[in-house]
Scaffold this motif. Structure first.
Motif, PDB file in Angstrom:
ATOM      1  N   MET A   1       0.786  -1.188   0.047  1.00 45.14           N
ATOM      2  CA  MET A   1       0.179   0.092   0.060  1.00 45.14           C
ATOM      3  C   MET A   1       1.044   1.367   0.036  1.00 45.14           C
ATOM      4  SD  MET A   1      -3.238   0.517   0.264  1.00 45.14           S
ATOM      5  CE  MET A   1      -4.254   1.787   0.121  1.00 45.14           C
ATOM      6  N   LEU A   2       0.409   2.267  -0.695  1.00 44.63           N
ATOM      7  CA  LEU A   2       1.344   3.453  -0.959  1.00 44.63           C
ATOM      8  C   LEU A   2       0.847   4.363   0.233  1.00 44.63           C
ATOM      9  CD1 LEU A   2       3.374   5.056  -2.589  1.00 44.63           C
ATOM     10  CD2 LEU A   2       1.611   5.990  -3.838  1.00 44.63           C
ATOM     11  N   THR A   3       1.481   4.539   1.341  1.00 50.01           N
ATOM     12  CA  THR A   3       1.260   5.395   2.258  1.00 50.01           C
ATOM     13  C   THR A   3       2.226   6.601   2.041  1.00 50.01           C
ATOM     14  OG1 THR A   3       3.207   4.435   3.639  1.00 50.01           O
ATOM     15  CG2 THR A   3       0.961   3.133   3.921  1.00 50.01           C
ATOM     16  N   PRO A   4       1.898   7.563   3.000  1.00 48.73           N
ATOM     17  CA  PRO A   4       2.451   8.906   2.826  1.00 48.73           C
ATOM     18  C   PRO A   4       4.010   8.502   3.130  1.00 48.73           C
ATOM     19  CG  PRO A   4       0.441   9.515   3.902  1.00 48.73           C
ATOM     20  CD  PRO A   4       0.543   7.796   4.022  1.00 48.73           C
ATOM     21  N   GLU A   5       4.462   7.728   4.128  1.00 49.96           N
ATOM     22  CA  GLU A   5       5.775   7.694   4.521  1.00 49.96           C
ATOM     23  C   GLU A   5       6.457   6.996   3.219  1.00 49.96           C
ATOM     24  OE1 GLU A   5       3.141   6.293   6.223  1.00 49.96           O
ATOM     25  OE2 GLU A   5       3.322   7.836   7.741  1.00 49.96           O
ATOM     26  N   VAL A   6       5.926   6.110   2.668  1.00 49.84           N
ATOM     27  CA  VAL A   6       6.586   5.339   1.419  1.00 49.84           C
ATOM     28  C   VAL A   6       6.694   6.262   0.209  1.00 49.84           C
ATOM     29  CG1 VAL A   6       6.276   3.573  -0.642  1.00 49.84           C
ATOM     30  CG2 VAL A   6       5.781   2.988   1.986  1.00 49.84           C
ATOM     31  N   ALA A   7       5.903   7.237   0.089  1.00 52.70           N
ATOM     32  CA  ALA A   7       5.685   8.405  -0.944  1.00 52.70           C
ATOM     33  C   ALA A   7       6.851   9.183  -0.710  1.00 52.70           C
ATOM     34  CB  ALA A   7       4.455   8.943  -1.065  1.00 52.70           C
ATOM     35  N   VAL A   8       7.074   9.602   0.616  1.00 53.21           N
ATOM     36  CA  VAL A   8       8.020  10.596   1.002  1.00 53.21           C
ATOM     37  C   VAL A   8       9.602   9.648   0.685  1.00 53.21           C
ATOM     38  CG1 VAL A   8       9.031  11.630   3.056  1.00 53.21           C
ATOM     39  CG2 VAL A   8       6.322  12.010   2.402  1.00 53.21           C
ATOM     40  N   ALA A  85       6.514  -1.012  -7.637  1.00 50.21           N
ATOM     41  CA  ALA A  85       5.134  -0.447  -8.092  1.00 50.21           C
ATOM     42  C   ALA A  85       4.120  -1.693  -7.852  1.00 50.21           C
ATOM     43  CB  ALA A  85       5.080   0.043  -9.515  1.00 50.21           C
ATOM     44  N   ALA A  86       4.429  -2.878  -8.099  1.00 50.80           N
ATOM     45  CA  ALA A  86       3.335  -3.943  -8.039  1.00 50.80           C
ATOM     46  C   ALA A  86       3.096  -4.144  -6.605  1.00 50.80           C
ATOM     47  CB  ALA A  86       4.227  -5.347  -8.605  1.00 50.80           C
ATOM     48  N   THR A  87       4.007  -4.068  -5.556  1.00 53.07           N
ATOM     49  CA  THR A  87       3.429  -4.136  -4.172  1.00 53.07           C
ATOM     50  C   THR A  87       3.004  -2.889  -3.618  1.00 53.07           C
ATOM     51  OG1 THR A  87       5.657  -3.414  -3.578  1.00 53.07           O
ATOM     52  CG2 THR A  87       5.490  -5.968  -3.889  1.00 53.07           C
ATOM     53  N   LEU A  88       3.257  -1.844  -4.152  1.00 54.75           N
ATOM     54  CA  LEU A  88       2.513  -0.514  -3.459  1.00 54.75           C
ATOM     55  C   LEU A  88       1.105  -0.434  -3.956  1.00 54.75           C
ATOM     56  CD1 LEU A  88       5.734   1.880  -4.045  1.00 54.75           C
ATOM     57  CD2 LEU A  88       4.644   0.556  -2.005  1.00 54.75           C
ATOM     58  N   VAL A  89       0.911  -0.758  -5.331  1.00 55.26           N
ATOM     59  CA  VAL A  89      -0.481  -0.374  -5.816  1.00 55.26           C
ATOM     60  C   VAL A  89      -1.566  -1.334  -5.034  1.00 55.26           C
ATOM     61  CG1 VAL A  89      -2.119  -0.498  -7.822  1.00 55.26           C
ATOM     62  CG2 VAL A  89       0.115   0.189  -8.046  1.00 55.26           C
TER      63      VAL A  89
END
Length: 90
Positions: A1-8, A85-89
């Protein structure tokens, strides 16, 4: 899941790579410009092309010498982004 921490984390990593690549291209030209300016100040020669041409040549030489490594480094980052990307989506 794309959390704000991962995006940062992704943005920080991308900015780190951009800064590294820019420094590898800008610093040699900056040092060359400083050396040429010192020579111009010592000899009192104020020719614009004398300042521009060495910086251009050093920057082109840096691209020639470091270009393969820089493009490989950037491609490795892109591959890792696509793999994540596959794991984040999901």
């Amino acid at each position: 899941m794309l959390t704000p921490e991962v995006a940062v984390d992704l943005i920080v990593e991308a900015l780190h790579i951009v800064m590294l690549l820019v420094v590898l291209l800008v610093v040699p030209g900056l040092v060359t410009g400083l050396l040429v300016a010192l020579v111009q100040a010592a000899t009192q020669i104020n020719e614009q092309t004398l300042s521009f041409l060495p910086r251009l040549l050093v920057t082109l030489l840096a691209i020639i010498l470091m270009g393969r490594w820089m493009s490989g480094y950037l491609m490795d980052f892109c591959v890792s982004i696509f793999q994540r990307a596959a794991t984040l989506v999901g």
